[in-house]
Scaffold this motif. Structure first.
Motif, mmCIF file in Angstrom:
data_model
loop_
_atom_site.group_PDB
_atom_site.id
_atom_site.type_symbol
_atom_site.label_atom_id
_atom_site.label_comp_id
_atom_site.label_asym_id
_atom_site.label_seq_id
_atom_site.Cartn_x
_atom_site.Cartn_y
_atom_site.Cartn_z
ATOM 1 N N ARG A 1 0.817 -1.221 0.000
ATOM 2 C CA ARG A 1 0.000 0.000 0.000
ATOM 3 C C ARG A 1 0.851 1.272 0.000
ATOM 4 N NH1 ARG A 1 -5.523 -0.648 1.088
ATOM 5 N NH2 ARG A 1 -6.122 -2.735 1.799
ATOM 6 N N GLU A 2 2.026 1.203 0.591
ATOM 7 C CA GLU A 2 2.887 2.377 0.653
ATOM 8 C C GLU A 2 3.638 2.597 -0.658
ATOM 9 O OE1 GLU A 2 2.864 -0.040 3.051
ATOM 10 O OE2 GLU A 2 1.529 1.155 4.345
ATOM 11 N N ARG A 3 3.440 1.711 -1.643
ATOM 12 C CA ARG A 3 4.133 1.829 -2.927
ATOM 13 C C ARG A 3 3.118 1.816 -4.066
ATOM 14 N NH1 ARG A 3 9.337 -2.157 -1.859
ATOM 15 N NH2 ARG A 3 10.643 -0.585 -0.824
ATOM 16 N N LEU A 4 2.214 2.764 -4.047
ATOM 17 C CA LEU A 4 1.175 2.830 -5.072
ATOM 18 C C LEU A 4 1.648 3.663 -6.262
ATOM 19 C CD1 LEU A 4 -2.163 3.211 -3.068
ATOM 20 C CD2 LEU A 4 -1.416 1.276 -4.447
ATOM 21 N N VAL B 1 -8.917 5.025 -12.221
ATOM 22 C CA VAL B 1 -9.876 6.062 -11.863
ATOM 23 C C VAL B 1 -11.124 5.394 -11.302
ATOM 24 C CG1 VAL B 1 -10.960 6.134 -14.152
ATOM 25 C CG2 VAL B 1 -10.997 8.188 -12.699
ATOM 26 N N GLY B 2 -11.841 6.137 -10.456
ATOM 27 C CA GLY B 2 -13.044 5.589 -9.850
ATOM 28 C C GLY B 2 -12.756 4.568 -8.781
ATOM 29 N N CYS B 3 -11.703 4.801 -7.993
ATOM 30 C CA CYS B 3 -11.319 3.872 -6.925
ATOM 31 C C CYS B 3 -11.912 4.335 -5.589
ATOM 32 C CB CYS B 3 -9.793 3.806 -6.802
ATOM 33 S SG CYS B 3 -8.932 3.506 -8.362
ATOM 34 N N PRO B 4 -12.154 3.423 -4.662
ATOM 35 C CA PRO B 4 -12.593 3.825 -3.324
ATOM 36 C C PRO B 4 -11.527 4.705 -2.654
ATOM 37 C CG PRO B 4 -12.983 1.487 -3.671
ATOM 38 C CD PRO B 4 -12.139 1.955 -4.817
ATOM 39 N N ILE B 5 -11.926 5.854 -2.150
ATOM 40 C CA ILE B 5 -10.973 6.816 -1.589
ATOM 41 C C ILE B 5 -10.142 6.196 -0.476
ATOM 42 C CG2 ILE B 5 -10.780 8.991 -0.305
ATOM 43 C CD1 ILE B 5 -13.209 9.998 -1.806
ATOM 44 N N GLN B 6 -10.765 5.404 0.378
ATOM 45 C CA GLN B 6 -10.063 4.874 1.547
ATOM 46 C C GLN B 6 -8.961 3.898 1.178
ATOM 47 O OE1 GLN B 6 -13.240 4.333 0.780
ATOM 48 N NE2 GLN B 6 -13.745 2.155 0.928
ATOM 49 N N ASP B 7 -8.979 3.377 -0.057
ATOM 50 C CA ASP B 7 -7.974 2.398 -0.464
ATOM 51 C C ASP B 7 -6.759 3.024 -1.131
ATOM 52 O OD1 ASP B 7 -9.522 0.300 0.451
ATOM 53 O OD2 ASP B 7 -10.513 -0.009 -1.482
ATOM 54 N N VAL B 8 -6.818 4.309 -1.469
ATOM 55 C CA VAL B 8 -5.768 4.911 -2.284
ATOM 56 C C VAL B 8 -4.847 5.809 -1.467
ATOM 57 C CG1 VAL B 8 -5.282 6.342 -4.302
ATOM 58 C CG2 VAL B 8 -7.188 4.732 -4.343
ATOM 59 N N GLY B 9 -5.382 6.774 -0.746
ATOM 60 C CA GLY B 9 -4.525 7.657 0.029
ATOM 61 C C GLY B 9 -5.187 8.980 0.317
#
Length: 310
Positions: free
Chosen positions: A23-26, A293-301
């Protein structure tokens, strides 16, 4: 059943064997700019150098304004990371609006010149700039072809094969859209291009990115469900060829809009486009770069805004 190299899977090795992401390397997630795909090369400094499409906000004080203005506000930025997965840190602007679809390449076995291709307006033409000093300075842009979505392959003999998108093509039915992948044969990285008369395969597609693996086989990654094709979850396409001339039809769903994480979680986005493969110094596929695009906000950053932010 085929015996697949580690990066591929399936009975015919047509699916990408994508590994879970830390997750820290998106990849690239800049606090100020929405981005939409790019690719990276390994520099002499041991850093990975990413050239990425950004969409600049109309109002300078705003941040991460989404993809809605990509046709007029796209630009190309440079970012670096010590690991191919990132996180990439923005270093500065390389090409101002309007430049889109950046893809950087080198000639195998030749000098260390970086060739940076872009769509110089939203529908073309394709242009190229080059750097002989690892991205410190860049030459004046040159016109390559009157098209869009560049997918160049640079050859040891100095020639180039340039794949690209063409619109409004009559493809064999049934088909969900009218974009097709075409190919140019070019005398060099920036000149002498002559287009073939037919699409490279019958399936619709856009965003071609082509590489030759360490075995000499050609592979094309593409958006196999462009524009009018819905739903988009299976839009990742993979086609293959022995010679770059005769191609398979693409495997639709070679990768999907779902990203798995090393902690056991996952996230599914609405779209995943602009695929490009990063290769290690031996030409072995290493990492897939895409725009999502269109990803859940909580999963991205924390900087990601959701909606059409990417």
């Amino acid at each position: 059943r085929c015996r697949c190299d580690p990066w591929a899977t399936g009975t015919d090795c047509s699916y990408l064997n994508l590994q879970p992401v830390v997750r820290e390397r998106l990849g690239y997630l800049d606090k100020a700019h929405t981005s939409w795909g790019g690719n990276a090369v390994l520099g002499a400094d041991g850093q990975w150098h990413l050239f990425v499409a950004e969409i600049a906000c109309v109002a300078p004080h705003r941040r991460r304004c989404g993809l809605s203005n990509w046709k007029t506000r796209s630009q190309v930025a440079h970012a670096i990371a010590s690991h191919p997965d990132g996180p990439y840190v923005r270093q500065g602007l390389i090409l101002p609006p309007m430049h889109h679809n950046p893809t950087v390449h080198t000639v195998p076995g030749a000098d260390a010149t970086w060739w940076l291709y872009t769509t110089s307006d939203w529908a073309g033409p394709i242009k190229v700039t080059s750097s002989r000093d690892q991205g410190q300075t860049w030459a004046k842009e040159m016109l390559v072809a009157p098209h869009q979505n560049p997918g160049p392959v640079l050859h040891r003999n100095g020639s180039m094969t340039l794949f690209h998108r063409r619109d409004d093509v009559e493809l064999p039915g049934p088909t969900c859209s009218s974009e097709a992948i075409m190919a140019h044969r070019c005398a060099g990285p920036s000149h002498g291009c002559v287009e073939g008369g037919r699409p490279v395969f019958n399936h619709t597609g856009e965003d071609p990115s082509v590489f030759i693996d360490h075995r000499g086989n050609w592979h094309m990654l593409l958006n196999a469900l462009p524009w009018m094709c819905v739903p988009k979850q299976q839009q990742g396409g993979h086609a293959w060829s022995r010679d770059g001339v005769t191609w398979s039809e693409p495997r639709v769903g070679a990768y999907t809009t779902t990203v798995e994480f090393t902690d056991g979680g996952s996230t599914t986005c609405d779209r995943r486009e602009r695929p490009q493969m990063m290769l290690d110094p031996n030409g072995v596929p290493l990492a897939l770069v895409t725009g999502v695009v269109g990803c859940p906000i909580q999963d991205v950053g924390s900087w990601y805004r959701g909606g059409d932010d990417a």
